[in-house]
Design a protein around this motif. Structure first.
Motif, PDB file in Angstrom:
ATOM      1  N   TRP A 293       0.844  -1.221   0.000  1.00 36.25           N
ATOM      2  CA  TRP A 293       0.000   0.000   0.000  1.00 36.25           C
ATOM      3  C   TRP A 293       0.870   1.258   0.000  1.00 36.25           C
ATOM      4  O   TRP A 293       0.533   2.257  -0.640  1.00 36.25           O
ATOM      5  CB  TRP A 293      -0.924  -0.001   1.213  1.00 36.25           C
ATOM      6  N   LEU A 317      -4.077   7.228  -1.774  1.00 38.72           N
ATOM      7  CA  LEU A 317      -4.427   6.267  -2.820  1.00 38.72           C
ATOM      8  C   LEU A 317      -5.410   6.866  -3.835  1.00 38.72           C
ATOM      9  O   LEU A 317      -5.997   6.136  -4.627  1.00 38.72           O
ATOM     10  CB  LEU A 317      -5.026   5.007  -2.180  1.00 38.72           C
ATOM     11  N   PHE A 319      -8.551   8.403  -3.848  1.00 38.08           N
ATOM     12  CA  PHE A 319      -9.935   7.945  -3.901  1.00 38.08           C
ATOM     13  C   PHE A 319     -10.812   9.026  -4.546  1.00 38.08           C
ATOM     14  O   PHE A 319     -10.667  10.225  -4.251  1.00 38.08           O
ATOM     15  CB  PHE A 319     -10.479   7.703  -2.480  1.00 38.08           C
ATOM     16  N   TRP A 324     -14.821   6.511  -2.189  1.00 37.74           N
ATOM     17  CA  TRP A 324     -14.515   6.634  -0.759  1.00 37.74           C
ATOM     18  C   TRP A 324     -15.767   6.409   0.085  1.00 37.74           C
ATOM     19  O   TRP A 324     -15.764   5.609   1.025  1.00 37.74           O
ATOM     20  CB  TRP A 324     -13.917   8.008  -0.495  1.00 37.74           C
ATOM     21  N   GLN A 344      -7.296   4.979   5.496  1.00 39.13           N
ATOM     22  CA  GLN A 344      -7.377   4.918   4.042  1.00 39.13           C
ATOM     23  C   GLN A 344      -7.068   3.502   3.533  1.00 39.13           C
ATOM     24  O   GLN A 344      -7.718   2.996   2.603  1.00 39.13           O
ATOM     25  CB  GLN A 344      -6.403   5.927   3.421  1.00 39.13           C
ATOM     26  N   ALA A 348      -9.323   0.982   1.395  1.00 39.75           N
ATOM     27  CA  ALA A 348      -8.770   0.434   0.155  1.00 39.75           C
ATOM     28  C   ALA A 348      -8.883  -1.093   0.124  1.00 39.75           C
ATOM     29  O   ALA A 348      -9.125  -1.699  -0.921  1.00 39.75           O
ATOM     30  CB  ALA A 348      -7.319   0.867  -0.003  1.00 39.75           C
ATOM     31  N   ARG A 352     -10.448  -3.355  -2.776  1.00 40.49           N
ATOM     32  CA  ARG A 352      -9.675  -4.423  -3.428  1.00 40.49           C
ATOM     33  C   ARG A 352     -10.412  -5.753  -3.345  1.00 40.49           C
ATOM     34  O   ARG A 352     -10.397  -6.565  -4.269  1.00 40.49           O
ATOM     35  CB  ARG A 352      -8.289  -4.546  -2.787  1.00 40.49           C
ATOM     36  N   HIS A 359      -8.907  -0.990  -9.353  1.00 41.91           N
ATOM     37  CA  HIS A 359      -9.279   0.366  -8.923  1.00 41.91           C
ATOM     38  C   HIS A 359      -8.100   1.324  -9.106  1.00 41.91           C
ATOM     39  O   HIS A 359      -8.290   2.539  -9.108  1.00 41.91           O
ATOM     40  CB  HIS A 359      -9.725   0.356  -7.450  1.00 41.91           C
ATOM     41  N   TRP A 360      -6.877   0.766  -9.176  1.00 38.96           N
ATOM     42  CA  TRP A 360      -5.688   1.601  -9.382  1.00 38.96           C
ATOM     43  C   TRP A 360      -4.948   1.035 -10.603  1.00 38.96           C
ATOM     44  O   TRP A 360      -3.816   0.519 -10.483  1.00 38.96           O
ATOM     45  CB  TRP A 360      -4.776   1.552  -8.138  1.00 38.96           C
TER      46      TRP A 360
END
Length: 370
Positions: A293, A317, A319, A324, A344, A348, A352, A359-360
């Motif tokens: 992370w 991260l 959001f 969020w 956070q 996350a 996930r 998402h990333w």
């Protein structure tokens, strides 16, 4: 014989010729009377105290004397709207006007040289007055000899609409110094007002989009309607309006937003922490546990867990507000930048677990997570 002659002389000496005028009718009268009263008695002319006699009754008469008798008469007179019965010895309308002592420029219903004995209707006299007229936002003084409000309006050439209002009835008598206000009222005039019609927004589930993703498929546009109002004006100013009709000229187009319902696949297990690059110190506090992370945050935000640039994404991260809040971040802060790094990471982890590292997508690919 001497006595007869003396008697004849006495007779001739006492006999007189007198001119007698009664209400303009003249006659010659032979009389032995010594006074005006005796002459009138002999002529069978009856007089009252209201009559005018010249010379007066006690005056001695002589040959050639002229006696004027004006008999008093009653005349019905309307003076400035008020009815009266007037006793006068005048012969003409002019005589009566003079006796009443009204202004010479008064309005009289009969010619001044008309004989009073010839009047068939009451004599109407209206004296000069000044009336203050207030109309159409202006005020001015108007001299007039009109008797009533109605006559004044006719004299001034003022026409009233059925909806107009007067401060006094049309039949009201005018008096000097009176103020008359005319209020113009216009009703029924129509005006058209164009108004916008708002559009609505509908969300449509889209199985081709991942959960948390949204896409505008139809852009909303406002419509237009025309409203017709009947307005009421008082002296040119609007005091009320009433809706008469409404017509929609342009229908609004509702906006449509596709909302993703597609589940994201679970990504493979993350690479060992030792393989991840060491994270830099976070400006928002100490780096959280979990090297993966921290490495992801380093890629997404430069390791700044409290960053908020105003581009719609915040926190280490990055959001979005909807992501969020959708993953429960609202229990910590309204946006991710206001939460601690551990909070956070907790949010996350939820994302996930429901969609994987997708998402990333960019930074996850760089770190070999996809």
């Amino acid at each position: 014989m001497v006595a007869l002659i003396l008697g004849l002389v006495a007779f001739v000496g006492t006999n007189k010729s007198v001119v007698l005028s009664v209400d303009g009718q003249t006659s010659d009268v032979k009389t032995f009377g010594g006074t005006v009263a005796e002459v009138l008695q002999k002529a069978d002319v009856q007089v009252t105290e209201a009559d005018r006699v010249s010379p007066d009754l006690a005056s001695e008469v002589s040959d050639g004397t002229r006696i004027e008798v004006s008999k008093a008469k009653s005349v019905d007179v309307t003076l400035d709207g008020q009815g009266h019965t007037v006793s006068t010895t005048g012969q003409t309308v002019a005589d009566l006007v003079s006796e009443l002592r009204v202004a010479s420029n008064s309005a009289v219903s009969a010619s001044l040289d008309t004989a009073l004995s010839g009047l068939q209707d009451p004599l109407s006299i209206s004296t000069p007055k000044t009336v203050t007229m207030v109309m159409d936002g202006k005020s001015y003084n108007r001299p007039t000899t009109a008797e009533t409000v109605e006559e004044l309006l006719d004299e001034a050439g003022i026409e009233l609409a059925a909806t107009d209002r007067l401060s006094a009835p049309e039949s009201a008598a005018l008096v000097d110094g009176m103020a008359l206000k005319i209020t113009r009222v216009t009703a029924g005039e129509k005006v058209t007002v164009t108004e916008a019609l708002p559009f609505e927004t509908a969300e449509v589930p889209d199985p081709n989009l991942y959960e948390g993703e949204e896409k505008v498929t139809v852009k909303g546009t406002p419509g237009e309607k025309a409203a017709v109002f009947a307005i009421k004006l008082v002296d040119g100013r609007e005091v009320s309006r009433t809706l008469v009709s409404e017509t929609v000229s342009v229908q609004p187009v509702d906006a449509k937003i596709a909302v993703g319902t597609k589940k994201k696949e679970t990504p493979p297990a993350p690479a060992p922490a030792a393989a991840a690059p060491a994270p830099a110190a976070s400006p928002g506090g100490a780096a959280p546990s979990g090297g993966t992370w921290a490495a992801l945050a380093q890629c997404e935000s430069g390791g700044d867990w409290h960053i908020n640039t105003g581009n719609g994404y915040s926190g280490g991260l990055q959001f979005s507000v909807s992501s969020w809040l959708g993953a429960g971040g609202g229990q910590y802060a309204p946006i991710a930048a206001g939460a601690t790094p551990d909070q956070q990471i907790a949010v996350a982890e939820k994302l996930r677990a429901n969609g994987g590292w997708g998402h990333w997508p960019s930074c996850a690919a760089k770190l070999g997570l996809l």
